[in-house]
Enzyme design. Sequence first.
Site, PDB file in Angstrom:
ATOM      1  N   HIS A 142       0.962  -1.120   0.295  1.00  0.00           N
ATOM      2  CA  HIS A 142       0.073   0.287  -0.206  1.00  0.00           C
ATOM      3  C   HIS A 142       1.367   1.144   0.195  1.00  0.00           C
ATOM      4  CE1 HIS A 142      -4.768  -1.318   0.980  1.00  0.00           C
ATOM      5  NE2 HIS A 142      -3.555  -2.018   0.454  1.00  0.00           N
TER       6      HIS A 142
ATOM      7  N   SER B  54       5.390   7.358   3.576  1.00  0.00           N
ATOM      8  CA  SER B  54       3.881   7.801   3.588  1.00  0.00           C
ATOM      9  C   SER B  54       2.753   7.795   4.337  1.00  0.00           C
ATOM     10  CB  SER B  54       3.725   8.738   2.346  1.00  0.00           C
ATOM     11  OG  SER B  54       3.264   8.019   1.381  1.00  0.00           O
TER      12      SER B  54
ATOM     13  N   HIS C 106      -1.482 -13.767  -1.002  1.00  0.00           N
ATOM     14  CA  HIS C 106      -2.707 -13.725  -0.274  1.00  0.00           C
ATOM     15  C   HIS C 106      -2.707 -15.512   0.152  1.00  0.00           C
ATOM     16  CE1 HIS C 106      -4.841 -10.640  -1.919  1.00  0.00           C
ATOM     17  NE2 HIS C 106      -4.053 -10.033  -1.574  1.00  0.00           N
ATOM     18  N   THR C 107      -1.677 -15.875  -0.270  1.00  0.00           N
ATOM     19  CA  THR C 107      -1.301 -17.820   0.672  1.00  0.00           C
ATOM     20  C   THR C 107      -0.802 -17.285   1.913  1.00  0.00           C
ATOM     21  OG1 THR C 107       0.108 -19.595   0.273  1.00  0.00           O
ATOM     22  CG2 THR C 107       1.721 -17.468   0.438  1.00  0.00           C
TER      23      THR C 107
END
EC number: 1.11.1.7
Length: 327
Positions: free
Chosen positions: A65, A75, A193-194
Amino acid sequence: MSTFGCLVFAIVAVLGLVGTVHADLQMGFYSKSCPKAETIVQEYVNKHIPNAPSLPAALIRLHFHDCFLRGCDASILLNSTSSTGNQTEKFALPNLTIRGFGFIDGVKSLLEKECPGIVSCADIVTLVARDSIVATGGPSWKVPTGRRDGLISNGTETFGPIPAPTSNFSTLQTNFANQGLDLKDLVVLSGAHTIGFGHCSSLAKRLYNFTGVGDQDPSLDSEYATNLKARKCTSISDTTTMIEMDPGSVRTFDLSYYSLLLKRRGLFESDAALTTSSTTKALITQLLQGSIENFYAEFAKSMEKMGQIGVMTGSSGEVRKNCAFVN
């Protein structure tokens, strides 16, 4: 052009090239200014991750992100203050479920004691993401350092660049292309995502009100959906329950996430979207037909690319003393 002019031009060009190389990220950037920096990060991770097995997924998500908005500049760590004049990324809707800020602060505190004002928060985020995945038994990758910390963090900018759980294939492709990442990177990085968990709030629409008439997403395996509604997300208003992204293998960095995708058991719409393109579906099949070592190697390549998105080096930005505030 005169000989003298050519000579001056050549010298300027060489100096420019040297400046560019000097400003680039490099392996062992802190080898002289803070020789123990990477060891301190690794030892902190190895000490604490065994007691917080769900954190590696959170830390790699934090890194993701951060990099997808203004580049990998930390940031996302900045708090909203009167000086910032706006709500920062950390408190914007796409980041409200991000965790790991305290973990980053813990590492930063140790590094400030060892070598004050030397190691950037952006480098800490990147190193911690890698080391935490390694601590789970997952892949490692090269992390050149020398990033500088950003001075700007605007929560309103988070809407758009950061892929959402509800993103379709077109949106995902655009999000990644805007960061210089291709479809292979999209498929491989989704493999994170594992491990880890998702929130029911990100899944409720698929289960209970997909098109606004109380229906279920037809692309989701019906047996899996029934099980989720009976045992996990029992109500559309559930905003707290956590669900395994890769049931039965949530602590292991492996290929089973991709197997679930082909069984229509990807948790989010963004997961299922990877099977709606012939290109990405073929890439998923290739990964499943290959070895775990091949997956690790591809994941490493894509993480190295992602970790260099929009980085600031040299005299740009700053090295924050406290990751939550500009100096």
